[in-house]
Motif scaffolding. Structure first.
Motif, PDB file in Angstrom:
ATOM      1  N   LEU A   6       0.859  -1.182   0.000  1.00 49.32           N
ATOM      2  CA  LEU A   6       0.000   0.000   0.000  1.00 49.32           C
ATOM      3  C   LEU A   6       0.892   1.228   0.000  1.00 49.32           C
ATOM      4  N   GLY A   7       0.823   1.995  -1.080  1.00 49.34           N
ATOM      5  CA  GLY A   7       1.621   3.212  -1.179  1.00 49.34           C
ATOM      6  C   GLY A   7       0.967   4.366  -0.443  1.00 49.34           C
ATOM      7  N   ILE A   8       1.774   5.118   0.314  1.00 53.18           N
ATOM      8  CA  ILE A   8       1.250   6.225   1.122  1.00 53.18           C
ATOM      9  C   ILE A   8       2.078   7.481   0.874  1.00 53.18           C
ATOM     10  N   VAL A   9       1.426   8.554   0.466  1.00 54.43           N
ATOM     11  CA  VAL A   9       2.061   9.863   0.344  1.00 54.43           C
ATOM     12  C   VAL A   9       2.080  10.500   1.727  1.00 54.43           C
ATOM     13  N   LEU A  10       3.268  10.762   2.247  1.00 58.29           N
ATOM     14  CA  LEU A  10       3.412  11.340   3.590  1.00 58.29           C
ATOM     15  C   LEU A  10       3.866  12.786   3.447  1.00 58.29           C
ATOM     16  N   ASN A  11       2.954  13.708   3.669  1.00 52.11           N
ATOM     17  CA  ASN A  11       3.247  15.129   3.504  1.00 52.11           C
ATOM     18  C   ASN A  11       3.466  15.778   4.872  1.00 52.11           C
ATOM     19  N   GLY A  12       4.642  16.377   5.064  1.00 52.01           N
ATOM     20  CA  GLY A  12       4.948  17.031   6.335  1.00 52.01           C
ATOM     21  C   GLY A  12       5.866  16.225   7.223  1.00 52.01           C
ATOM     22  N   VAL A  13       6.655  15.298   6.649  1.00 57.96           N
ATOM     23  CA  VAL A  13       7.502  14.425   7.461  1.00 57.96           C
ATOM     24  C   VAL A  13       8.757  15.117   7.971  1.00 57.96           C
ATOM     25  N   VAL A  85      -3.033   6.349  -0.852  1.00 59.59           N
ATOM     26  CA  VAL A  85      -3.356   6.975   0.437  1.00 59.59           C
ATOM     27  C   VAL A  85      -2.529   8.242   0.602  1.00 59.59           C
ATOM     28  N   TYR A  86      -3.172   9.285   1.120  1.00 58.46           N
ATOM     29  CA  TYR A  86      -2.488  10.559   1.410  1.00 58.46           C
ATOM     30  C   TYR A  86      -2.568  10.831   2.903  1.00 58.46           C
ATOM     31  N   PHE A  87      -1.421  11.220   3.486  1.00 56.90           N
ATOM     32  CA  PHE A  87      -1.374  11.613   4.899  1.00 56.90           C
ATOM     33  C   PHE A  87      -0.840  13.024   5.011  1.00 56.90           C
ATOM     34  N   ASP A  88      -1.426  13.822   5.922  1.00 57.95           N
ATOM     35  CA  ASP A  88      -1.042  15.220   6.072  1.00 57.95           C
ATOM     36  C   ASP A  88      -0.653  15.542   7.508  1.00 57.95           C
TER      37      ASP A  88
END
Length: 383
Positions: A6-13, A85-88
């Motif tokens: 599952l690929g996850i875009v992690l924005n703000g790491v 999936v996108y995470f902020d």
């Protein structure tokens, strides 16, 4: 054993929470364990794509942890179908627009709280996600604190009887940044950047209190900016425009009351940085981050008030420790696993954008109460 990815875009790491809690202690920890265990016994491995504004910081983080995928181009990341999936974990002031962009790209969204800067903004995102058919969730990590998980067991067992009240103390001294470096970023003290302890902590207190007493019906609060001037990361003094302490009373059905103090201007004289006392007709509990002690009705002592005689009671010794009875790991990691199972296996996940909107509603009501000096009732939040 079957494995999926599952690929996850992690924005703000590159920020404190995004890096420490979400990347290192959650995503990377899950990867080291071989992925998230699904109900059918298979596992789904997480493949992160790091996003941020600084090429230098992203490159350094990726090299440190043996990761290869990172970018400063959010649009390109959202266009990549390998990452559904996108995470902020960005600043609150820029989060809403990025989440809307992710929804429009067809991504499932998991985000730090608050999900937006207003109830209307959060509900707009909820409607947008529903129309797009994407799943969504908001951080609710405090429910996974070992201390509160023990309290949840006590609630489920009926230990408290009828819960009468909750009293909570949260906070610690955040250095002003002049003679010692501050432990929190300077934007936390700038209202124009989404800072303030009310918007930060009342979003947490809402789901914690809901789990114990049900929906909050009214709030009376006083917010304060006790330290009016601080020094930022570059050594520049600035005016603090956001509240750094809040003192609140919350009301519930059945006449239950909660009193919570939240402060970044308090020196700690308690066992842990957060402490809750839950009092019920049949017993009481005091819980912190990890520990929890109880005192049932049957063994409650009988103190007598007499200010003329020294008190010889050892009150702390009259409480009993609640055992772990299970492996109680990192709360951020646990909620990541919960959201992944929601996305992949369609398991329930009640902490969605609407739940996030209720947290923002409580924060807005607290600020209104502080501003007007009045008790504020809360209406039901509807999409």
């Amino acid at each position: 054993m079957t494995k999926h990815s599952l690929g996850i875009v992690l924005n703000g790491v590159t920020g404190r929470m995004g890096y420490r809690q979400h990347l290192v202690r959650s995503i990377l920890a899950i990867r080291e364990e071989g992925g998230v265990l699904l109900p059918d016994g298979s596992r789904v491995q997480l493949e992160p794509l790091l996003v941020g504004r600084s090429e230098e910081k992203l490159s350094e983080i990726a090299d440190r942890h043996g990761l290869t995928d990172w970018t400063t181009d959010l649009g390109a990341a959202l266009a990549d179908s390998r990452y559904p999936v996108y995470f902020d974990a960005q600043l609150t002031s820029v989060r809403e627009a990025s989440i809307a962009q992710a929804i429009d790209a067809g991504k499932h969204v998991y985000t730090e709280k608050p999900v937006a800067e207003s109830v209307d903004g959060a509900l707009s995102l909820a409607r947008r996600a529903a129309d797009a058919g994407v799943k969504n969730g908001v951080v609710h990590d405090k429910l996974y604190l070992p201390g509160l998980r023990k309290v949840a067991r006590l609630v489920d067992s009926g230990f408290f009887g009828r819960i009468l009240s909750v009293r909570g103390e949260f906070g610690y001294w955040i250095f002003e940044g002049d003679w010692q470096e501050a432990q929190r970023p300077s934007w936390n003290y700038r209202a124009e950047h989404g800072g303030g302890i009310v918007i930060d902590m009342f979003c947490h207190w809402n789901y914690v209190l809901e789990s114990l007493l049900g929906p909050v019906r009214a709030v009376t609060a006083k917010a304060a900016t006790h330290i009016p001037s601080r020094v930022d990361e570059k050594g520049v003094r600035y005016d603090a425009t956001a509240d750094d302490a809040a003192y609140a009373i919350f009301e519930f059905d059945g006449n239950a009351i909660a009193q919570l103090n939240s402060s970044w201007c308090v020196r700690v004289y308690r066992d842990e940085l957060v402490e809750f006392q839950v009092d019920g007709t049949r017993g009481s509990a005091v819980a912190g981050l990890s520990g929890c002690v109880v005192q049932p009705r049957e063994v409650t002592p009988r103190p007598v008030w007499d200010p003329d005689v020294p008190d010889t009671h050892n009150y702390r010794a009259q409480w009993q420790e609640v055992p772990d009875n299970a492996e109680l790991g990192n709360g951020f990691k646990a909620q990541w696993e919960q959201f992944v199972r929601h996305v992949v296996a369609d398991e329930p996940h009640p902490y969605d954008f609407v739940a996030g909107a209720r947290g923002i509603q409580l924060a807005e009501a607290g600020l209104e109460s502080s501003r007007t000096g009045r008790r504020v009732e809360l209406a039901e939040v509807k999409v």
